[in-house]
Scaffold this motif. Sequence first.
Motif, PDB file in Angstrom:
ATOM      1  N   GLY A 132       0.643  -1.185  -0.125  1.00  0.00           N
ATOM      2  CA  GLY A 132       0.181  -0.074  -0.092  1.00  0.00           C
ATOM      3  C   GLY A 132       0.835   1.227   0.103  1.00  0.00           C
ATOM      4  N   GLU A 133       2.233   1.042   0.016  1.00  0.00           N
ATOM      5  CA  GLU A 133       3.053   2.278  -0.134  1.00  0.00           C
ATOM      6  C   GLU A 133       3.603   2.486  -1.091  1.00  0.00           C
ATOM      7  N   THR A 134       3.539   3.894  -1.784  1.00  0.00           N
ATOM      8  CA  THR A 134       4.148   4.436  -2.981  1.00  0.00           C
ATOM      9  C   THR A 134       5.756   4.292  -2.902  1.00  0.00           C
ATOM     10  N   PRO A 135       6.346   4.190  -3.969  1.00  0.00           N
ATOM     11  CA  PRO A 135       7.880   4.281  -3.941  1.00  0.00           C
ATOM     12  C   PRO A 135       8.245   5.469  -3.135  1.00  0.00           C
ATOM     13  N   TYR A 136       7.789   6.679  -3.393  1.00  0.00           N
ATOM     14  CA  TYR A 136       7.949   7.910  -2.871  1.00  0.00           C
ATOM     15  C   TYR A 136       8.047   8.064  -1.150  1.00  0.00           C
ATOM     16  N   GLU A 137       6.937   7.407  -0.768  1.00  0.00           N
ATOM     17  CA  GLU A 137       6.587   7.213   0.687  1.00  0.00           C
ATOM     18  C   GLU A 137       7.635   6.258   1.280  1.00  0.00           C
ATOM     19  N   ALA A 138       7.907   5.141   0.604  1.00  0.00           N
ATOM     20  CA  ALA A 138       9.046   4.137   1.026  1.00  0.00           C
ATOM     21  C   ALA A 138      10.366   4.848   1.006  1.00  0.00           C
TER      22      ALA A 138
END
Length: 157
Positions: A48-54
Amino acid sequence: MQNKKSYRPNVAAIILSSKYPDKCEFFVAHRSDIKNAWQFPQGGIDKGETPYEALHRELLEEIGCNDVEVLGEFPEWITYDFPKVARGKVYPFDGQTQKYFLVRLKEDAVIDLQAYDIPEFEEYEFVAYEHLFKKVTYFKRRVYRRVIDYFIEEGLI
């Protein structure tokens, strides 16, 4: 019958020091769990996480700081296999598929490798491009060179 390989979705950060663009230095860190393994910060993408959030979560977890300016994103996912000696020892994957980001530390950013209970890294350095590929672990050099050369060609470094 051939088994299909499994790859862990992952983000990686190429961190430029806060001195950039006056001085171009790359952040590399020595893993605390593997002798002589220097690399860029990286980590898995949670469901559920975007690469940017990760990217921001992983920076906070691994170097205790996500006070960065994102300068660029590599346009493709890069997949690589772990060396045979490492497969299955840390993760149940054959390798990783990674999204790379180019970031610059903000002026007052503070790196704290001890920010979490089990530190990912035990030490870090900022190194010039000409020393980078002598420092980082051998199986990541080809990928690192490809990504950094792309950012250079795009005028981001």
